[in-house]
Scaffold this motif. Structure first.
Motif, PDB file in Angstrom:
ATOM      1  N   ARG A  93       5.187  -2.494 -77.121  1.00  0.00           N
ATOM      2  CA  ARG A  93       4.312  -1.366 -76.766  1.00  0.00           C
ATOM      3  C   ARG A  93       3.382  -1.729 -75.618  1.00  0.00           C
ATOM      4  O   ARG A  93       3.136  -0.921 -74.708  1.00  0.00           O
ATOM      5  N   GLN A  94       2.835  -2.970 -75.637  1.00  0.00           N
ATOM      6  CA  GLN A  94       1.867  -3.390 -74.622  1.00  0.00           C
ATOM      7  C   GLN A  94       2.525  -4.067 -73.420  1.00  0.00           C
ATOM      8  O   GLN A  94       1.827  -4.432 -72.476  1.00  0.00           O
ATOM      9  N   ALA A  95       3.853  -4.269 -73.465  1.00  0.00           N
ATOM     10  CA  ALA A  95       4.579  -4.996 -72.411  1.00  0.00           C
ATOM     11  C   ALA A  95       3.957  -6.379 -72.198  1.00  0.00           C
ATOM     12  O   ALA A  95       3.722  -6.814 -71.063  1.00  0.00           O
ATOM     13  N   SER A  96       3.711  -7.073 -73.303  1.00  0.00           N
ATOM     14  CA  SER A  96       3.001  -8.355 -73.261  1.00  0.00           C
ATOM     15  C   SER A  96       3.942  -9.498 -73.612  1.00  0.00           C
ATOM     16  O   SER A  96       4.435  -9.579 -74.749  1.00  0.00           O
ATOM     17  N   LEU A  97       4.173 -10.386 -72.663  1.00  0.00           N
ATOM     18  CA  LEU A  97       5.011 -11.551 -72.912  1.00  0.00           C
ATOM     19  C   LEU A  97       4.358 -12.540 -73.881  1.00  0.00           C
ATOM     20  O   LEU A  97       5.038 -13.058 -74.780  1.00  0.00           O
ATOM     21  N   PRO A  98       3.050 -12.842 -73.782  1.00  0.00           N
ATOM     22  CA  PRO A  98       2.436 -13.746 -74.761  1.00  0.00           C
ATOM     23  C   PRO A  98       2.543 -13.231 -76.192  1.00  0.00           C
ATOM     24  O   PRO A  98       2.827 -13.998 -77.119  1.00  0.00           O
ATOM     25  N   LEU A  99       2.335 -11.937 -76.393  1.00  0.00           N
ATOM     26  CA  LEU A  99       2.477 -11.370 -77.740  1.00  0.00           C
ATOM     27  C   LEU A  99       3.912 -11.478 -78.235  1.00  0.00           C
ATOM     28  O   LEU A  99       4.148 -11.749 -79.420  1.00  0.00           O
ATOM     29  N   LEU A 100       4.872 -11.274 -77.347  1.00  0.00           N
ATOM     30  CA  LEU A 100       6.285 -11.400 -77.723  1.00  0.00           C
ATOM     31  C   LEU A 100       6.585 -12.822 -78.173  1.00  0.00           C
ATOM     32  O   LEU A 100       7.283 -13.031 -79.176  1.00  0.00           O
ATOM     33  N   ALA A 101       6.062 -13.806 -77.450  1.00  0.00           N
ATOM     34  CA  ALA A 101       6.295 -15.207 -77.798  1.00  0.00           C
ATOM     35  C   ALA A 101       5.656 -15.565 -79.139  1.00  0.00           C
ATOM     36  O   ALA A 101       6.278 -16.206 -79.998  1.00  0.00           O
ATOM     37  N   VAL A 102       4.411 -15.143 -79.346  1.00  0.00           N
ATOM     38  CA  VAL A 102       3.724 -15.435 -80.614  1.00  0.00           C
ATOM     39  C   VAL A 102       4.435 -14.739 -81.770  1.00  0.00           C
ATOM     40  O   VAL A 102       4.643 -15.326 -82.845  1.00  0.00           O
ATOM     41  N   GLY A 103       4.829 -13.481 -81.561  1.00  0.00           N
ATOM     42  CA  GLY A 103       5.552 -12.755 -82.595  1.00  0.00           C
ATOM     43  C   GLY A 103       6.866 -13.421 -82.936  1.00  0.00           C
ATOM     44  O   GLY A 103       7.272 -13.478 -84.108  1.00  0.00           O
ATOM     45  N   ALA A 104       7.558 -13.946 -81.920  1.00  0.00           N
ATOM     46  CA  ALA A 104       8.826 -14.634 -82.159  1.00  0.00           C
ATOM     47  C   ALA A 104       8.636 -15.862 -83.029  1.00  0.00           C
ATOM     48  O   ALA A 104       9.410 -16.113 -83.960  1.00  0.00           O
ATOM     49  N   VAL A 105       7.589 -16.644 -82.755  1.00  0.00           N
ATOM     50  CA  VAL A 105       7.340 -17.868 -83.533  1.00  0.00           C
ATOM     51  C   VAL A 105       6.985 -17.527 -84.977  1.00  0.00           C
ATOM     52  O   VAL A 105       7.526 -18.123 -85.927  1.00  0.00           O
ATOM     53  N   ILE A 106       6.086 -16.555 -85.174  1.00  0.00           N
ATOM     54  CA  ILE A 106       5.682 -16.193 -86.541  1.00  0.00           C
ATOM     55  C   ILE A 106       6.860 -15.587 -87.307  1.00  0.00           C
ATOM     56  O   ILE A 106       7.101 -15.929 -88.478  1.00  0.00           O
ATOM     57  N   ALA A 107       7.592 -14.690 -86.652  1.00  0.00           N
ATOM     58  CA  ALA A 107       8.763 -14.100 -87.314  1.00  0.00           C
ATOM     59  C   ALA A 107       9.803 -15.167 -87.617  1.00  0.00           C
ATOM     60  O   ALA A 107      10.464 -15.123 -88.666  1.00  0.00           O
ATOM     61  N   GLY A 108       9.962 -16.143 -86.714  1.00  0.00           N
ATOM     62  CA  GLY A 108      10.909 -17.229 -86.957  1.00  0.00           C
ATOM     63  C   GLY A 108      10.530 -18.062 -88.163  1.00  0.00           C
ATOM     64  O   GLY A 108      11.388 -18.419 -88.978  1.00  0.00           O
ATOM     65  N   CYS A 109       9.229 -18.368 -88.308  1.00  0.00           N
ATOM     66  CA  CYS A 109       8.772 -19.109 -89.490  1.00  0.00           C
ATOM     67  C   CYS A 109       9.063 -18.319 -90.759  1.00  0.00           C
ATOM     68  O   CYS A 109       9.557 -18.867 -91.759  1.00  0.00           O
ATOM     69  N   GLY A 110       8.766 -17.015 -90.733  1.00  0.00           N
ATOM     70  CA  GLY A 110       9.033 -16.181 -91.901  1.00  0.00           C
ATOM     71  C   GLY A 110      10.514 -16.042 -92.184  1.00  0.00           C
ATOM     72  O   GLY A 110      10.936 -16.062 -93.346  1.00  0.00           O
ATOM     73  N   GLN A 111      11.310 -15.932 -91.117  1.00  0.00           N
ATOM     74  CA  GLN A 111      12.766 -15.809 -91.304  1.00  0.00           C
ATOM     75  C   GLN A 111      13.343 -17.069 -91.920  1.00  0.00           C
ATOM     76  O   GLN A 111      14.148 -17.015 -92.849  1.00  0.00           O
ATOM     77  N   GLY A 112      12.922 -18.228 -91.411  1.00  0.00           N
ATOM     78  CA  GLY A 112      13.435 -19.481 -91.950  1.00  0.00           C
ATOM     79  C   GLY A 112      13.026 -19.692 -93.390  1.00  0.00           C
ATOM     80  O   GLY A 112      13.825 -20.115 -94.232  1.00  0.00           O
TER      81      GLY A 112
END
Length: 405
Positions: free
Chosen positions: A296-315
């Motif tokens: 929504r915000q077109a934010s690369l830093p937010l995308l990166a942080v979201g990827a790491v947190i989602a990855g931890c939860g996915q694993g």
């Protein structure tokens, strides 16, 4: 002349590297989809269908030959998986039409499906004494970590070196050829039964485990749908939504998600299954919502942080979800239950992103991506609620039994 047999340390290392190399090959195309789309002129729907054909190959291999290595030996199946991986890279080297891309992805999926079960077993069985307690973690790191490294490596090669649609597959093909030669020297870890009949693996879930299976599979579905989002569509998000055309950056996004997943699974303790499963559901939901906000915000830093947190939860939810289900079934049913679990996960990694491709073509990538993430987060929260409520119900039941006694 028979090849010389490796020692245990060399064999273990070879198997881990081969596992990582096959999985690495599965995500090499990730940063190349926008280039193929411009060159061949296919739609976003076709792009996601090309990606999803990989999951078809994985499911076919899991269901048809998932248990064959128990009967015919690990090494023949691993060699077959390497050969499928090699042919896949050779097909991509000659890719010039959509159907060729589909074939390449399908073959890559077959190789990954063969390795998913067979290589995991072989790594654990071949581990030398100092690695016995960590062999399962090594297999997980090779599997999930290889998937993450593949997209990142291809992104660098595509961005900074010549022949962007060829070089990655040429390097991978050479590496696979070397591993084929090395794998012939790895000792067999099971006693083959040449007279056994090869049959497709059964998929079933015993009644006692169905409630937990549904909850674990629900959060697993959400987690692997997001994995599909990052390995199929993240290059478009980086280039079209964020506005950065750097292929190396696009290729790094799946590595953030999958690397966090692999690291989480490696460091998780074996105990406290329910606690970590519930925590994984919440982390996955939080990470996915951050990804939605980044779109929504077109934010690369937010995308990166979201990827790491989602990855931890996915694993966390993936590993502990399977453990929770396996705790409720007999050893004789675990292979069938694991197969059912992986069927759900690989449906999740394919069908939702095809729907996302269609939605992005109709309404645009930004709204389609946001609603995709919201739906996945809702699934993760629903799984958390189901597991939390079920656990309290079980606690109350145990309490009544104790009072009655």
């Amino acid at each position: 002349m028979a090849p010389r047999t490796m020692g245990s340390r060399a064999a273990f290392s070879t198997l881990v590297i081969a596992f990582a190399c096959v999985m690495l090959g599965a995500t090499l195309p990730t940063p190349m989809y926008p280039l193929w789309q411009r060159e061949l002129g296919f739609s976003p729907v076709v792009q996601t269908v090309i990606f999803a054909s990989y999951a078809v190959g994985v499911l076919a291999a899991l269901l048809l030959c998932g248990g064959w290595s128990d009967l015919r030996g690990r090494r023949p199946l691993l060699l077959a998986g390497l050969l499928f991986s090699l042919v896949s890279s050779l097909v991509f080297l000659g890719a010039g039409q959509v159907w060729i891309l589909l074939v390449g992805r399908l073959l890559s999926g077959v190789s990954a499906g063969i390795f998913a079960g067979t290589a995991t077993a072989a790594v654990i069985e071949s581990a030398p004494e100092p690695w016995r307690g960590r062999a399962s973690n090594a297999a997980t790191a090779a599997n999930i970590g290889g998937l993450g490294v593949g997209s990142a490596l291809a992104g660098v090669l595509v961005q900074y070196l010549p022949a962007p649609l060829k070089l990655s597959f040429a390097v991978h093909a050479v590496a696979v050829c070397v591993l084929v030669a090395l794998l012939r020297c790895v000792p067999e870890t099971v006693e083959p039964d040449p007279g056994s009949r090869l049959r497709p693996r059964k998929v079933k879930v015993p009644e006692a485990a169905r409630s937990v299976f549904v909850s674990a599979a629900t959060v697993g579905f959400a987690g692997f749908a997001v994995t599909g989002l990052f390995t199929a569509v993240s290059p478009r998000i980086v280039s079209e939504v964020v506005g950065d055309p750097n292929h190396a950056l696009a290729g790094a996004m799946p590595l953030l998600l999958l690397g966090a997943s692999a690291l989480t699974q490696v460091v998780l303790p074996p105990a406290r299954t329910r606690f970590f499963l519930l925590t994984g559901c919440l982390l996955l939901a939080a990470g996915i919502l951050l990804v939605a906000l980044s779109v929504r915000q077109a934010s690369l830093p937010l995308l990166a942080v979201g990827a790491v947190i989602a990855g931890c939860g996915q694993g966390m939810s993936f590993a502990k979800g399977l453990a929770a289900v396996n705790d409720l079934v007999d050893s004789a049913d675990r292979a069938a239950v694991s197969s059912a679990y992986f069927v759900v996960l690989y449906v999740a990694i394919s069908l939702p992103v095809v729907g996302l491709g269609a939605a992005s073509q109709a309404w645009g990538l930004r709204p389609a991506g946001i609603w995709f993430c919201v739906a996945a987060a809702v699934l993760a929260v629903a799984a958390w609620a189901s597991l939390a409520w079920g656990g309290r119900g079980s606690d109350r039941t145990r309490g009544r039994h104790t009072q009655d006694a």
